[in-house]
Enzyme design. Structure first.
Site: not given
Length: 372
Positions: A140-141
């Site tokens: 997750k970014i």
């Protein structure tokens, strides 16, 4: 009991659970949700881990071992969180295999303190992919301005990504652009595009929470009539943007190379206003090729009394635009709202991470073996 969830799945909505803890893994609960409630993925975030690890349930032995090794608190947290993600990924592996890698995914977030640092985010994403070492992981970014080039770079290296904290339509388009640029880099590097997957987490309920508060402040009948409409309108127009981007000539070239579409994922789907039906952000956001990640209470509510009546997104775009326009005409700035929500989202995750650091540090000190 799971009829509504099966109908949701049949409509092309992948049901993911927005929660993870060691107890959920070891008790067999996660496996049960996969088996009985059509759950085909799991998302985590710093707040979820803070709640799980601070409860202490199932973490004592690993914490004691880490304390004996005198690891830093940052390393301890990464060892604990990646262990949970790895175990959840193994439980979901049959789903991953049966859906050709589309589902059966577990998401883990880069350190939220790096949300505004591109180079550090890229390094952290590579490290997390290596640490978890499972093909069915999504890193997750956050969709901050610094996150966008990181998404391109990480996808370009063949690492699958869940882009999180998307609130605005403009930023969502930038996220899709970053994904396509990443695929183009991966293609130029000779990577197998069919193995790279991504979802774009578009946040829903928080939009209503903020806009409803401003509508209440205005207080007119016209303002009150618009409550509970902005979040759905925003998400529906995001789906319109998705349809447009993934039918473009640019996409066609990547599609030919066996690339996967970046699916819209509806996040923050638990209703925050008790005046609204508790399945609002599930049954009113049904369209093929989407993911809905639900807290367990929302999953149970949908299973118990959710009414799934087919596609509730396509064909609503004109109405959605009219609703957002009506909100704007009352003097509520869309740009101001979405920027505030992004800033608050990053701050909340960072605060949860800092709380987790403090509580873990205290546990490591408590469990540290006495010196000889």
């Amino acid at each position: 009991m799971a009829d509504a969830l099966k109908r949701l799945s049949d409509e092309g909505v992948a049901i993911w659970l927005d929660d993870l803890s060691r107890k959920r893994i070891t008790s067999g609960n996660l496996a049960e949700l996969i088996d009985q409630q059509h759950v085909v993925g799991v998302t985590t975030n710093p707040s979820i881990f803070q709640k799980a690890i601070s409860s202490g349930d199932g973490y004592e032995q690993q914490l004691a071992d880490l304390a004996a090794r005198k690891v830093t608190v940052d390393e301890a947290i990464r060892m604990i969180t990646t262990a949970d993600v790895r175990d959840a990924a193994d439980i979901l592996r049959p789903v991953f295999d049966s859906t050709d890698g589309q589902d059966g995914r577990v998401s883990i977030e880069v350190d939220p303190r790096l949300a505004h640092e591109t180079v550090a985010t890229i390094a952290e994403a590579k490290q997390l992919a290596w640490l978890v070492d499972r093909p069915n992981t999504l890193i997750k970014i956050p969709a901050t301005k610094a996150g966008l080039p990181a998404i391109t770079e990480v996808i370009g290296k063949g690492i699958s990504v869940n882009v999180t904290l998307i609130f605005s339509l403009e930023r969502y388009r930038a996220v899709m652009d970053a994904y396509l640029a990443g695929l183009e880099k991966a293609k130029a590097a000779g990577l197998d595009l069919s193995k790279i997957h991504s979802v774009a987490s578009f946040f829903v309920s928080r939009v209503d929470s903020e806009i409803d508060k401003r509508l209440d402040g205005i207080g007119t009948d016209e303002a009150k009539a618009l409550k509970g409409k902005a979040a759905l309108a925003n998400a529906r127009l995001a789906y319109e943007a998705y349809e447009e981007v993934f039918s473009s000539d640019r996409w066609a070239a990547l599609d030919k190379a066996q690339a996967n579409k970046q699916r819209p994922l509806w996040a923050s789907t638990g209703v925050k206003d008790p005046a609204y039906k508790d399945t609002l952000y599930v049954v009113d956001l049904v369209a093929p090729g989407t993911v809905n990640t639900m807290p367990e209470a929302t999953l149970e509510a949908t299973a118990d009394h959710g009414v799934v009546s087919g596609d509730t997104i396509r064909g609503t775009y004109e109405q959605a635009r009219a609703e957002l326009d009506a909100v704007a005409k009352l003097g509520i700035s869309y740009d101001d709202v979405v920027q505030l929500l992004e800033d608050e989202g990053v701050e909340k995750f960072e605060a949860s991470w800092n709380d987790l650091l403090k509580s873990t540090e205290a546990e490591l000190a408590r469990l540290a073996p006495a010196e000889d």
